[in-house]
Enzyme design. Structure first.
Site, PDB file in Angstrom:
ATOM      1  N   CYS A 194     -19.861   1.853   1.733  1.00  0.00           N
ATOM      2  CA  CYS A 194     -20.181   1.050   0.404  1.00  0.00           C
ATOM      3  C   CYS A 194     -19.510  -0.485   0.424  1.00  0.00           C
ATOM      4  O   CYS A 194     -19.981  -1.318  -0.347  1.00  0.00           O
ATOM      5  CB  CYS A 194     -19.142   1.943  -0.567  1.00  0.00           C
ATOM      6  SG  CYS A 194     -17.562   2.090  -0.684  1.00  0.00           S
ATOM      7  N   CYS A 233     -20.559  -8.690 -10.197  1.00  0.00           N
ATOM      8  CA  CYS A 233     -21.523  -7.426  -9.473  1.00  0.00           C
ATOM      9  C   CYS A 233     -22.918  -7.296 -10.175  1.00  0.00           C
ATOM     10  O   CYS A 233     -23.961  -7.152  -9.512  1.00  0.00           O
ATOM     11  CB  CYS A 233     -20.801  -6.196  -9.698  1.00  0.00           C
ATOM     12  SG  CYS A 233     -19.577  -5.782  -8.657  1.00  0.00           S
ATOM     13  N   CYS A 254     -26.346  -5.266  -9.450  1.00  0.00           N
ATOM     14  CA  CYS A 254     -26.385  -4.809  -8.233  1.00  0.00           C
ATOM     15  C   CYS A 254     -25.960  -3.520  -8.320  1.00  0.00           C
ATOM     16  O   CYS A 254     -24.680  -3.201  -8.838  1.00  0.00           O
ATOM     17  CB  CYS A 254     -25.697  -5.766  -7.149  1.00  0.00           C
ATOM     18  SG  CYS A 254     -25.508  -5.132  -5.628  1.00  0.00           S
ATOM     19  N   CYS A 271     -23.645  -0.546  -3.414  1.00  0.00           N
ATOM     20  CA  CYS A 271     -22.407   0.169  -3.079  1.00  0.00           C
ATOM     21  C   CYS A 271     -22.595   1.482  -3.369  1.00  0.00           C
ATOM     22  O   CYS A 271     -22.442   2.639  -2.668  1.00  0.00           O
ATOM     23  CB  CYS A 271     -21.136  -0.451  -3.395  1.00  0.00           C
ATOM     24  SG  CYS A 271     -20.961  -0.546  -5.062  1.00  0.00           S
ATOM     25  N   CYS A 277     -15.622  11.690  -1.421  1.00  0.00           N
ATOM     26  CA  CYS A 277     -15.579  10.319  -0.559  1.00  0.00           C
ATOM     27  C   CYS A 277     -15.262  10.745   0.932  1.00  0.00           C
ATOM     28  O   CYS A 277     -14.106  11.538   1.087  1.00  0.00           O
ATOM     29  CB  CYS A 277     -14.409   9.473  -1.064  1.00  0.00           C
ATOM     30  SG  CYS A 277     -13.972   7.969  -0.152  1.00  0.00           S
ATOM     31  N   ASP A 299       0.575  -1.316  -0.100  1.00  0.00           N
ATOM     32  CA  ASP A 299       0.133  -0.173   0.168  1.00  0.00           C
ATOM     33  C   ASP A 299       0.978   1.336   0.061  1.00  0.00           C
ATOM     34  O   ASP A 299       0.256   2.157  -0.251  1.00  0.00           O
ATOM     35  CB  ASP A 299      -1.113  -0.033   1.423  1.00  0.00           C
ATOM     36  CG  ASP A 299      -2.112   1.149   1.166  1.00  0.00           C
ATOM     37  OD1 ASP A 299      -2.399   1.261  -0.110  1.00  0.00           O
ATOM     38  OD2 ASP A 299      -2.576   1.563   2.000  1.00  0.00           O
ATOM     39  N   CYS A 358     -14.842   5.523   6.083  1.00  0.00           N
ATOM     40  CA  CYS A 358     -16.289   5.377   5.752  1.00  0.00           C
ATOM     41  C   CYS A 358     -16.287   3.893   5.396  1.00  0.00           C
ATOM     42  O   CYS A 358     -15.577   3.362   4.640  1.00  0.00           O
ATOM     43  CB  CYS A 358     -16.747   6.208   5.090  1.00  0.00           C
ATOM     44  SG  CYS A 358     -18.465   6.004   4.480  1.00  0.00           S
ATOM     45  N   CYS A 372     -21.996  -4.488   0.650  1.00  0.00           N
ATOM     46  CA  CYS A 372     -21.817  -5.418  -0.528  1.00  0.00           C
ATOM     47  C   CYS A 372     -22.493  -6.783  -0.130  1.00  0.00           C
ATOM     48  O   CYS A 372     -22.222  -7.606   0.868  1.00  0.00           O
ATOM     49  CB  CYS A 372     -20.246  -5.808  -0.778  1.00  0.00           C
ATOM     50  SG  CYS A 372     -19.996  -6.800  -2.160  1.00  0.00           S
TER      51      CYS A 372
END
Length: 390
Positions: free
Chosen positions: A261, A205, A208, A211, A231, A151, A258, A265
């Protein structure tokens, strides 16, 4: 991390490499022993579409103030520009899903909601230690050179993980797994070994859009596209200045990140629970009191968030977030915490405190605070926060 074995160890590595599928399976088994939940191998050139998608995101300005994303996008989109010798990339995931509903705290407005991933120790350190252990095992058993990333480097982990079969990038742009839903920490090992490739996963997905509909600030202009400037994770973590007024009420009591989203799922229902090395949340970070958090000075902030990713944003930005939550609480008993902080050393905190008071105090009481504070407040941004409540 980089390493090389020579002599006898290299010969052993060559013999193993001649039976690459066996080596691949051996690495996967060792990864499981070390606590990784997802594993896949991909070629360095497996994400040719990454650069145009990234460039479109940057051209739209959707990265906000995250200038590190805009720095040399070619390097970010092609792993070979990061390390020319890489021949295979091992993508790994760790399930961090919680057995609790991460959205339940949103109804407790006197408490702060910290994103699930940040309720325990910093995942960067935890994942990196496991990556290094697996990389050392690989060098010892197969030779070659290795580098590990989690990351913090210019590695596009989500597209690479999709190409390696760990899951697919959902409409919220995060990785979705059939086994772990939207709850995977990702890391990678680059190696000079030629290893068998796994098959790319395909999106499941369908129609759907849970999210997208769950986002409190409409941060998705369309499926598979995120505008980071809207966001809440960006606004409460990456954003260094005041939180734009248009998003403050929608933030509610989310004080760091947050989960909305991710949490809605449908694939989360398949997430496996109870793994032995599952990441643990600190009890004091599950539902912390906004009043207690508002009283944190810098030493107390550092002590509470020792080893936590929250620590990286610093006390002032964090208390800014807490004050936005206090302003959204609807609880006048929290007004004294905000009134005390209108005299804070940080203009960022003073401005957020002024806004919180504008939401909690009756108009005449707020007008009195405004008259008192504006006689000594020199910062124009803070002075603007003392405008009448909106």
């Amino acid at each position: 991390m980089a390493g090389r074995r020579s002599g006898r160890a290299e010969l052993r590595g060559s013999r193993l490499l001649s039976e690459a599928p066996h080596l691949r399976n051996a690495i996967a088994r060792e990864a499981t022993k070390l606590g990784f939940d997802a594993f896949g191998i991909v070629a360095p050139d497996a994400i040719p579409d990454a650069l145009p998608r990234l460039q479109e995101f940057l051209d739209d300005g959707a990265h906000g103030d995250m200038e590190w994303l805009a720095a040399n996008p070619q390097r970010r989109a092609d792993p070979r520009t990061l390390w020319a010798d890489v021949r295979s990339i091992i993508m790994l995931g760790v399930n961090y899903g919680s057995s609790d509903d991460p959205l339940q705290i949103l109804s407790h407005r006197d408490r702060g909601a910290i994103s699930t991933y940040a309720r325990g120790d910093d995942y960067h350190e935890l994942i990196k230690s496991r990556l290094k252990a697996l990389a050392r095992w690989m060098v010892a058993h197969a030779g070659g050179d290795v580098k590990v990333f989690v990351d913090t480097a210019a590695v596009m982990e989500k597209p690479l993980s999709e190409a390696a079969g760990l899951g697919w990038q959902g409409k919220h742009t995060n990785l979705v797994s059939r086994e772990f839903g939207s709850w995977l920490f990702l890391g990678s090992i680059f190696t000079t070994l030629e290893l068998p490739r796994d098959t790319r996963d395909e999106s499941r997905c369908g129609s759907c859009r849970a999210c997208l509909d769950a986002c409190p600030t409409d941060a998705f202009p369309q499926p598979y596209r995120l505008d980071a400037r809207r966001c809440i994770s960006y606004l409460t973590i990456e954003n260094k200045g005041p939180i734009p007024r248009e998003f403050r009420k929608a933030i509610g009591n989310r004080i760091y990140g947050c989960d909305d989203c991710l949490a809605v799922c449908p694939w989360n229902k398949f997430a496996q629970e109870g793994r032995e090395m599952k990441l643990k949340a600190r009890e004091e970070l599950r539902a912390p009191s906004l009043a207690d958090l508002a009283r944190l000075d810098d030493p107390a902030f550092r002590a509470l968030f020792s080893k936590s990713p929250v620590k990286r944003i610093g006390r002032d930005r964090f208390v800014r977030n807490v004050l936005i939550a206090i302003g959204n609480s609807g609880d006048p008993s929290l007004a004294p915490e905000a009134e005390r902080l209108v005299g804070d050393h940080s203009a960022l905190v003073r401005g957020a405190a002024a806004w919180a008071l504008s939401q909690l105090l009756p108009k005449d009481a707020f007008a009195e605070v405004r008259r008192s504070r504006l006689t000594s407040e020199a910062d124009p941004v803070v002075r603007a926060e003392f405008a009448p409540a909106t």
